[in-house]
Design a protein around this motif. Structure first.
Motif, PDB file in Angstrom:
ATOM      1  N   VAL A  24       0.860  -1.189   0.000  1.00  0.00           N
ATOM      2  CA  VAL A  24       0.000   0.000   0.000  1.00  0.00           C
ATOM      3  C   VAL A  24       0.894   1.235   0.000  1.00  0.00           C
ATOM      4  O   VAL A  24       1.726   1.390   0.899  1.00  0.00           O
ATOM      5  CB  VAL A  24      -0.910   0.042   1.254  1.00  0.00           C
ATOM      6  N   VAL A  25       0.724   2.102  -1.011  1.00  0.00           N
ATOM      7  CA  VAL A  25       1.488   3.356  -1.010  1.00  0.00           C
ATOM      8  C   VAL A  25       0.530   4.496  -0.684  1.00  0.00           C
ATOM      9  O   VAL A  25      -0.573   4.568  -1.221  1.00  0.00           O
ATOM     10  CB  VAL A  25       2.227   3.615  -2.344  1.00  0.00           C
ATOM     11  N   GLU A  26       0.948   5.358   0.229  1.00  0.00           N
ATOM     12  CA  GLU A  26       0.079   6.419   0.746  1.00  0.00           C
ATOM     13  C   GLU A  26       0.896   7.699   0.857  1.00  0.00           C
ATOM     14  O   GLU A  26       1.980   7.700   1.434  1.00  0.00           O
ATOM     15  CB  GLU A  26      -0.479   5.979   2.115  1.00  0.00           C
ATOM     16  N   GLY A 159       0.714  -9.936   6.061  1.00  0.00           N
ATOM     17  CA  GLY A 159       1.882  -9.806   5.187  1.00  0.00           C
ATOM     18  C   GLY A 159       1.895  -8.563   4.320  1.00  0.00           C
ATOM     19  O   GLY A 159       2.833  -8.364   3.541  1.00  0.00           O
ATOM     20  N   ALA A 160       0.853  -7.697   4.401  1.00  0.00           N
ATOM     21  CA  ALA A 160       0.841  -6.481   3.570  1.00  0.00           C
ATOM     22  C   ALA A 160       1.898  -5.505   4.077  1.00  0.00           C
ATOM     23  O   ALA A 160       2.208  -5.466   5.269  1.00  0.00           O
ATOM     24  CB  ALA A 160      -0.535  -5.818   3.611  1.00  0.00           C
ATOM     25  N   ARG A 161       2.454  -4.719   3.117  1.00  0.00           N
ATOM     26  CA  ARG A 161       3.454  -3.690   3.478  1.00  0.00           C
ATOM     27  C   ARG A 161       2.872  -2.317   3.222  1.00  0.00           C
ATOM     28  O   ARG A 161       2.197  -2.103   2.208  1.00  0.00           O
ATOM     29  CB  ARG A 161       4.691  -3.851   2.587  1.00  0.00           C
ATOM     30  N   PHE A 162       3.136  -1.379   4.118  1.00  0.00           N
ATOM     31  CA  PHE A 162       2.654  -0.002   3.946  1.00  0.00           C
ATOM     32  C   PHE A 162       3.847   0.920   3.760  1.00  0.00           C
ATOM     33  O   PHE A 162       4.821   0.832   4.509  1.00  0.00           O
ATOM     34  CB  PHE A 162       1.862   0.442   5.176  1.00  0.00           C
ATOM     35  N   VAL A 163       3.776   1.787   2.762  1.00  0.00           N
ATOM     36  CA  VAL A 163       4.825   2.787   2.562  1.00  0.00           C
ATOM     37  C   VAL A 163       4.151   4.159   2.639  1.00  0.00           C
ATOM     38  O   VAL A 163       3.353   4.525   1.762  1.00  0.00           O
ATOM     39  CB  VAL A 163       5.527   2.616   1.201  1.00  0.00           C
ATOM     40  N   VAL A 168       2.139   8.746  -5.504  1.00  0.00           N
ATOM     41  CA  VAL A 168       2.234   8.276  -6.888  1.00  0.00           C
ATOM     42  C   VAL A 168       2.139   9.492  -7.801  1.00  0.00           C
ATOM     43  O   VAL A 168       1.170  10.262  -7.717  1.00  0.00           O
ATOM     44  CB  VAL A 168       1.100   7.274  -7.204  1.00  0.00           C
ATOM     45  N   THR A 169       3.142   9.670  -8.676  1.00  0.00           N
ATOM     46  CA  THR A 169       3.159  10.844  -9.553  1.00  0.00           C
ATOM     47  C   THR A 169       2.857  10.473 -11.005  1.00  0.00           C
ATOM     48  O   THR A 169       2.413  11.305 -11.778  1.00  0.00           O
ATOM     49  CB  THR A 169       4.529  11.550  -9.485  1.00  0.00           C
ATOM     50  N   THR A 183       7.182   9.370  -5.245  1.00  0.00           N
ATOM     51  CA  THR A 183       8.178  10.267  -4.652  1.00  0.00           C
ATOM     52  C   THR A 183       9.235   9.488  -3.880  1.00  0.00           C
ATOM     53  O   THR A 183      10.222  10.070  -3.429  1.00  0.00           O
ATOM     54  CB  THR A 183       7.470  11.267  -3.711  1.00  0.00           C
ATOM     55  N   ARG A 184       9.023   8.185  -3.709  1.00  0.00           N
ATOM     56  CA  ARG A 184      10.041   7.368  -3.034  1.00  0.00           C
ATOM     57  C   ARG A 184      10.550   6.245  -3.929  1.00  0.00           C
ATOM     58  O   ARG A 184      10.919   5.183  -3.437  1.00  0.00           O
ATOM     59  CB  ARG A 184       9.468   6.817  -1.721  1.00  0.00           C
ATOM     60  N   GLY A 185      10.512   6.482  -5.226  1.00  0.00           N
ATOM     61  CA  GLY A 185      11.047   5.485  -6.163  1.00  0.00           C
ATOM     62  C   GLY A 185       9.942   4.692  -6.842  1.00  0.00           C
ATOM     63  O   GLY A 185       8.753   4.896  -6.571  1.00  0.00           O
TER      64      GLY A 185
END
Ligand SMILES: Cc1cc2nc3c(=O)[nH]c(=O)nc-3n(C[C@H](O)[C@H](O)[C@H](O)COP(=O)(O)OP(=O)(O)OC[C@H]3O[C@@H](n4cnc5c(N)ncnc54)[C@H](O)[C@@H]3O)c2cc1C
Length: 352
Positions: A24-26, A159-163, A168-169, A183-185
Motif C-alpha cells: 500500500v502506497v500512501e 503480510g501487507a506492506r505499507f509505505v 504516486v506521480t 516520490t520514493r522510487g
C-alpha cells in the motif's frame, strides 16, 4: 494499492487475507488521513436512488460490518434510524415515503411507520413537535479511528506492506504489469488498485483511464456532549436526486453526538475551512428535533469526492490489470467491505 483510506485499507485487508502480496502506497504519513478523517461514522441503510451502485454496495457493506468489526475487535453500535416529520402538515406524505422505502429495501431492513408517542418511546430525546416518522432498522455507528488502525494492523499481520509519505506521480505499463512512479522510487506491481479518494480522478488518468473529474463537496459537522441519544435521527424528506442525504443527529461510539454534515462546494480539494454560519445552519435544521441542546464541544469538516456520475465508479481495466475506485463519496465507509469484495473478484480475474 494506492491510498490508505478506509476503502484502500478494506481492500488491502481482504486481498492480503486471501494470500495475495499487497503493498500500500500512501502520500500522507499515516492511514486514514484523507476523506476518511472527516466523516460522521454512520453505517447507512437508506441511500437514494435505490438502483445505484452506491446504494446496493452500502446495503451489502452494512450487512458485512458485524462480522468485520467482531473479527477486528472494533466498536460498532447498532441502532435504528428515525426519519421524522415535525408538525402535522407533512404527515400525509409519510405513507408514500414508507411505501417507497419498503419497496426499495425489499424487506432486507425492517421499516415501520410510527406516531410521535411511539417514536419518543424509542428515543426519549425527541421533541414534542415531532408528530410521526419512519423507523428503519439496521443503522449503526462505528469507531472509525479504531477501524482504520485495526484494518492496517490486520493487513500487516497478513503480510501487507505499507509505505507512507509516498505519492504516486505517474504510472507506466510493462508486459509484466504496471510501474508506479512515486516520490520514493518505483513500485512494480502485477496489478494496481487506485483507491486515492479525492485524487482518484488524477491517479486514474495516470493509469490511462479518463473517468471524469471529481468535485470537492465540503461537509461540516458539530459535535455535542451531554445528549444521551440512542437512535440516528433525521428529518424527512430525504434528499432524493440531491448530492447529499441531508445529514442527521448521530450517536457516536465515544458517547458524543454528531450533527451534520452539511454540503457546499469546497474552494479546493484541500479546503476544510468552516465558520459560525455552518454551525448556525446545522442548529437551525436539527435543534428543533430534540428536547435538549447539549454542549457544543467541537466543529470539524471533511471533503467528499463528488462523482461526475453521481454514483461510485468501479472501473476494471482487464488489459492493464487495474481497478480504479473513483467518486467513492458517501456512503463509502458503509460500502467499504462490499467494495473490497468486488475488487477482490476483479483482481483474481485479472491475475488468472
Ligand atoms: C463530511 C463527510 C461525512 C461522511 N459521512 C459518512 C458516513 O457517515 N458514512 C459513510 O458511509 N460514509 C461517509 N462519508 C464518506 C466516506 O468518508 C468516504 O466515502 C470514505 O472515507 C472514502 O474513503 P477512501 O479510502 O476512498 O478515501 P480517502 O480516505 O481519501 O483515502 C484515499 C487516500 O489516498 C491517498 N492518496 C491520494 N492521492 C495519492 C497519490 N497520488 N499517491 C498516494 N496516495 C494518495 C490520500 O492521502 C488518502 O489517504 C462521509 C464523507 C464526508 C466528507
Amino acid at each position: 494499492m494506492i491510498g490508505a483510506g478506509v476503502v484502500g485499507l478494506a481492500v488491502a485487508f481482504r486481498l492480503s487475507k486471501s494470500g495475495l502480496r499487497v503493498v500500500v502506497v500512501e502520500k500522507e504519513e499515516g492511514p486514514g488521513m484523507g476523506v476518511t478523517s472527516g466523516q460522521a461514522g454512520v453505517i447507512h441503510v437508506v441511500q437514494l436512488p435505490f438502483g445505484s451502485l452506491k446504494s446496493r454496495l452500502a446495503r451489502e457493506g452494512n450487512r458485512m460490518y458485524d462480522g468485520l468489526c467482531r473479527e477486528l475487535g472494533v466498536k460498532l453500535d447498532r441502532m435504528p434510524a428515525l426519519l421524522v416529520v415535525r408538525g402535522w402538515v407533512k404527515v400525509p406524505a409519510l405513507a408514500a415515503a414508507f411505501l417507497y422505502l419498503k419497496l426499495g429495501l425489499r424487506g432486507e431492513f425492517r421499516t415501520r411507520l410510527m406516531r410521535g408517542r411511539g417514536l419518543r418511546a424509542l428515543e426519549p430525546l425527541l421533541a414534542d413537535g415531532v408528530k410521526a416518522g419512519l423507523v428503519v432498522e439496521g443503522y449503526g455507528t462505528v469507531d472509525v479511528a479504531g477501524l482504520v488502525s485495526r484494518l492496517k494492523a490486520a493487513s500487516e499481520e497478513n503480510g501487507a506492506r505499507f509505505v507512507f509519505g509516498c505519492r504516486v506521480t505517474a504510472a507506466s505499463r510493462t508486459p509484466a504489469g504496471v510501474v508506479l512512479h512515486t516520490t520514493r522510487g518505483d513500485v512494480r506491481a502485477r496489478s494496481v488498485v487506485n483507491a486515492a479518494g479525492l485524487y482518484s480522478d488524477d491517479v486514474s488518468l495516470s493509469l490511462g483511464r479518463d473517468l471524469g473529474r471529481l468535485d470537492p463537496g465540503l461537509g461540516v459537522m458539530a459535535v455535542y456532549s451531554g445528549l444521551d441519544l440512542s437512535c440516528v435521527v433525521a428529518p424527512l424528506p430525504l434528499g432524493v436526486g440531491k448530492r447529499t442525504k441531508g445529514g442527521a443527529i448521530i450517536p457516536a461510539t465515544d458517547g458524543t453526538v454528531i450533527v451534520g454534515p452539511t454540503l457546499r462546494m469546497a474552494a479546493s480539494k484541500d479546503d476544510v475551512a468552516h465558520n459560525q454560519d455552518d454551525v448556525d445552519i446545522l442548529e437551525g435544521k436539527f435543534a428543533p428535533l430534540l428536547r435538549a441542546a447539549g454542549n457544543l464541544v467541537r466543529v470539524y469538516a471533511g471533503t467528499r469526492p463528488l462523482s461526475p456520475t453521481r454514483d461510485f465508479i468501479i472501473d476494471f481495466d482487464r488489459g492493464a490489470r487495474t481497478v480504479n475506485l473513483v467518486g467513492i463519496e458517501s456512503p463509502g465507509l458503509t460500502a467499504a467491505p462490499a467494495i473490497a469484495e468486488t475488487v477482490e473478484r476483479m483482481i483474481r480475474e485479472a491475475l488468472r
